[in-house]
Design an enzyme around this catalytic site. Structure first.
Site, PDB file in Angstrom:
ATOM      1  N   LYS A  10      19.600   9.218  11.483  1.00  0.00           N
ATOM      2  CA  LYS A  10      17.828   9.410  11.816  1.00  0.00           C
ATOM      3  C   LYS A  10      16.777   7.503  10.974  1.00  0.00           C
ATOM      4  CE  LYS A  10      16.027  11.476   8.412  1.00  0.00           C
ATOM      5  NZ  LYS A  10      15.533  10.195   6.983  1.00  0.00           N
ATOM      6  N   PRO A  93      26.516   6.141   5.746  1.00  0.00           N
ATOM      7  CA  PRO A  93      26.495   5.627   5.244  1.00  0.00           C
ATOM      8  C   PRO A  93      25.455   7.159   3.483  1.00  0.00           C
ATOM      9  CG  PRO A  93      25.443   4.000   5.148  1.00  0.00           C
ATOM     10  CD  PRO A  93      25.583   4.434   6.818  1.00  0.00           C
ATOM     11  N   ALA A  96      21.425   8.181   1.734  1.00  0.00           N
ATOM     12  CA  ALA A  96      21.500   6.477   1.934  1.00  0.00           C
ATOM     13  C   ALA A  96      19.434   6.283   2.898  1.00  0.00           C
ATOM     14  CB  ALA A  96      21.413   6.159   3.472  1.00  0.00           C
ATOM     15  N   LEU A  98      19.526   8.227   5.694  1.00  0.00           N
ATOM     16  CA  LEU A  98      19.736   8.277   7.052  1.00  0.00           C
ATOM     17  C   LEU A  98      19.785   9.617   7.358  1.00  0.00           C
ATOM     18  CD1 LEU A  98      21.577   5.075   7.044  1.00  0.00           C
ATOM     19  CD2 LEU A  98      19.490   5.635   7.314  1.00  0.00           C
ATOM     20  N   SER A 102      22.012  16.234   6.316  1.00  0.00           N
ATOM     21  CA  SER A 102      21.838  16.901   7.640  1.00  0.00           C
ATOM     22  C   SER A 102      22.622  16.944   9.072  1.00  0.00           C
ATOM     23  CB  SER A 102      20.304  16.599   7.541  1.00  0.00           C
ATOM     24  OG  SER A 102      19.536  17.075   6.286  1.00  0.00           O
ATOM     25  N   ASP A 135      15.637  18.025   6.971  1.00  0.00           N
ATOM     26  CA  ASP A 135      15.979  16.955   8.546  1.00  0.00           C
ATOM     27  C   ASP A 135      16.875  18.213   9.047  1.00  0.00           C
ATOM     28  OD1 ASP A 135      14.091  15.685   6.897  1.00  0.00           O
ATOM     29  OD2 ASP A 135      15.736  14.261   6.705  1.00  0.00           O
TER      30      ASP A 135
HETATM   31  P1  ATP Z   1      17.925  12.819   3.950  1.00  0.00           P
HETATM   32  O1  ATP Z   1      17.682  11.267   4.814  1.00  0.00           O
HETATM   33  O2  ATP Z   1      17.874  13.980   4.786  1.00  0.00           O
HETATM   34  O3  ATP Z   1      17.121  13.096   2.636  1.00  0.00           O
HETATM   35  P2  ATP Z   1      19.690  11.301   2.560  1.00  0.00           P
HETATM   36  O4  ATP Z   1      20.779  10.276   4.259  1.00  0.00           O
HETATM   37  O5  ATP Z   1      19.236  10.775   1.682  1.00  0.00           O
HETATM   38  O6  ATP Z   1      19.181  11.958   3.367  1.00  0.00           O
HETATM   39  P3  ATP Z   1      22.782  12.042   2.604  1.00  0.00           P
HETATM   40  O7  ATP Z   1      23.841  11.480   3.221  1.00  0.00           O
HETATM   41  O8  ATP Z   1      22.159  13.339   3.340  1.00  0.00           O
HETATM   42  O9  ATP Z   1      21.534  11.879   2.584  1.00  0.00           O
HETATM   43  O10 ATP Z   1      23.366  12.397   1.280  1.00  0.00           O
HETATM   44  C1  ATP Z   1      23.002  13.552  -0.031  1.00  0.00           C
HETATM   45  C2  ATP Z   1      23.557  14.432  -1.509  1.00  0.00           C
HETATM   46  O11 ATP Z   1      23.593  15.274   0.078  1.00  0.00           O
HETATM   47  C3  ATP Z   1      24.894  13.316  -1.064  1.00  0.00           C
HETATM   48  O12 ATP Z   1      24.367  13.355  -2.992  1.00  0.00           O
HETATM   49  C4  ATP Z   1      25.919  14.053  -0.678  1.00  0.00           C
HETATM   50  O13 ATP Z   1      26.819  14.213  -1.854  1.00  0.00           O
HETATM   51  C5  ATP Z   1      25.320  15.399  -0.579  1.00  0.00           C
HETATM   52  N1  ATP Z   1      26.272  16.333   0.431  1.00  0.00           N
HETATM   53  C6  ATP Z   1      26.297  17.317   1.022  1.00  0.00           C
HETATM   54  N2  ATP Z   1      27.054  16.938   2.375  1.00  0.00           N
HETATM   55  C7  ATP Z   1      26.858  16.009   2.839  1.00  0.00           C
HETATM   56  C8  ATP Z   1      27.568  15.450   4.257  1.00  0.00           C
HETATM   57  N3  ATP Z   1      28.287  15.852   4.988  1.00  0.00           N
HETATM   58  N4  ATP Z   1      27.370  13.950   4.490  1.00  0.00           N
HETATM   59  C9  ATP Z   1      27.220  13.664   3.011  1.00  0.00           C
HETATM   60  N5  ATP Z   1      26.110  13.781   2.149  1.00  0.00           N
HETATM   61  C10 ATP Z   1      26.583  14.992   2.022  1.00  0.00           C
END
Ligand code: ATP
Length: 282
Positions: A10, A93, A96, A98, A102, A135
């Site tokens: 997203k 990624p 990130a 994205l 979640s 999320d």
């Molecule tokens: P959001 O936008 O929901 O805040 P994000 O994109 O910033 O999420 P994620 O990629 O979800 O961040 O990663 C956040 C943390 O979750 C990372 O430190 C990662 O190690 C952990 N994590 C646990 N499971 C997963 C997964 N299946 N895919 C990605 N990261 C994961």
């Protein structure tokens, strides 16, 4: 028996923080938008045990992976004796902004609900999902929606135009918690106009949507990583219409008329140490 599920990422077209709650969470108001970029989960039914393997973008496959947490939560809540062998093809990624983790958790809840024939409603899956991440409920819904509360109170919006999206993810990740710690809600002077963005999306004109993009976390993350400003400027220079950071970052996205334009613009980008992905709103 098995099934294959897509887990879409997203972007946030708007992200406003309204207040800090006593429990440390923040009340937000944001317009969430699914993108075509997705991870793929292959889930096979088996006895009891939960096993995870992964390929693509590097991510932990230990107990901290949200896929394993989602599967265990479902086992605990329903008392099922079933297990699963899950393979994750990771394209989104990590850390990130994205919602990569979640969306994998959401796909696991959906997939196992079907495979284990648990019969839980989407509402029940959302109630479980929010325990794994704010999320996750949106990722179960998909499309375009306003998210309030900590992100779990969702109002679906009509399907948005399929604008192209150029994503630029620098080599580093960002901790969402660290960005929120750096935010002083009381000092925010400008807030995204959620209602105006809803109107712009309904109207369907890219320039109007571009004008309403806004994310109050952007200045916090840009303060921590000033190089993100250069990425924003480069995306504007190559012709993206609206350019914004997604979530707590560090991914910066730029909007284009359609996916083909995003692919063309992405090819022109020379950004060392960055992952560039052309995708679209879905
Ligand atoms: P959001 O936008 O929901 O805040 P994000 O994109 O910033 O999420 P994620 O990629 O979800 O961040 O990663 C956040 C943390 O979750 C990372 O430190 C990662 O190690 C952990 N994590 C646990 N499971 C997963 C997964 N299946 N895919 C990605 N990261 C994961």
């Amino acid at each position: 028996m098995g099934l294959t599920i897509k887990a879409h990422g997203k972007i946030n077209l708007t992200l406003d923080v309204l207040s800090r709650r006593p429990d440390g969470y923040h009340d937000v108001e944001m317009i969430m938008q699914s993108i075509a970029l997705h991870d793929t989960l292959r889930i096979e039914d088996q006895e009891e045990e939960i096993m995870l393997t992964a390929a693509g973008q590097p991510v932990s496959i230990d107990e901290d992976n949200l896929i394993i947490k989602a599967a265990r939560l479902l086992q605990q809540q329903t008392g099922t004796q079933r297990g699963a062998k899950i393979h994750l093809q990771k394209e989104i990624p990590v850390a990130a902004g994205l919602a990569g983790g979640s969306t994998d958790a959401a796909a696991t809840l959906r997939g196992l609900n079907e495979l284990w024939q648990l019969g839980l409603s989407r509402k029940q899956l959302m109630e479980l999902g929010v325990r794994l991440g704010a999320d996750v409920p949106f990722c179960l819904l998909g499309g375009t929606a306003i998210a309030r509360g900590i992100g779990e109170e969702l109002t679906p919006l009509p399907a948005a135009p399929n604008f192209g999206v150029v994503l630029v993810k620098p080599a580093f990740g960002v901790s969402t918690a660290a960005v929120y710690r750096g935010l002083n809600v009381a000092s925010l002077r400008q807030h995204p106009r959620t209602n105006s963005m809803v109107d712009a999306l309904r109207f369907g004109q890219l320039s109007a949507v571009a004008d309403e993009l806004g994310n109050v976390l952007e200045s916090v993350t840009l303060g921590l990583y000033p190089e993100l400003q250069e990425i924003k400027e480069t995306l504007t220079e190559v012709g993206c219409q609206g350019v914004l950071m997604s979530g707590s970052g560090p991914t910066i996205f730029g909007l284009t008329e359609d996916a083909a334009a995003a692919i063309k613009l992405a090819r022109q980008l020379a950004l060392p140490n960055c992952k560039v992905v052309a995708t679209a709103m879905v």
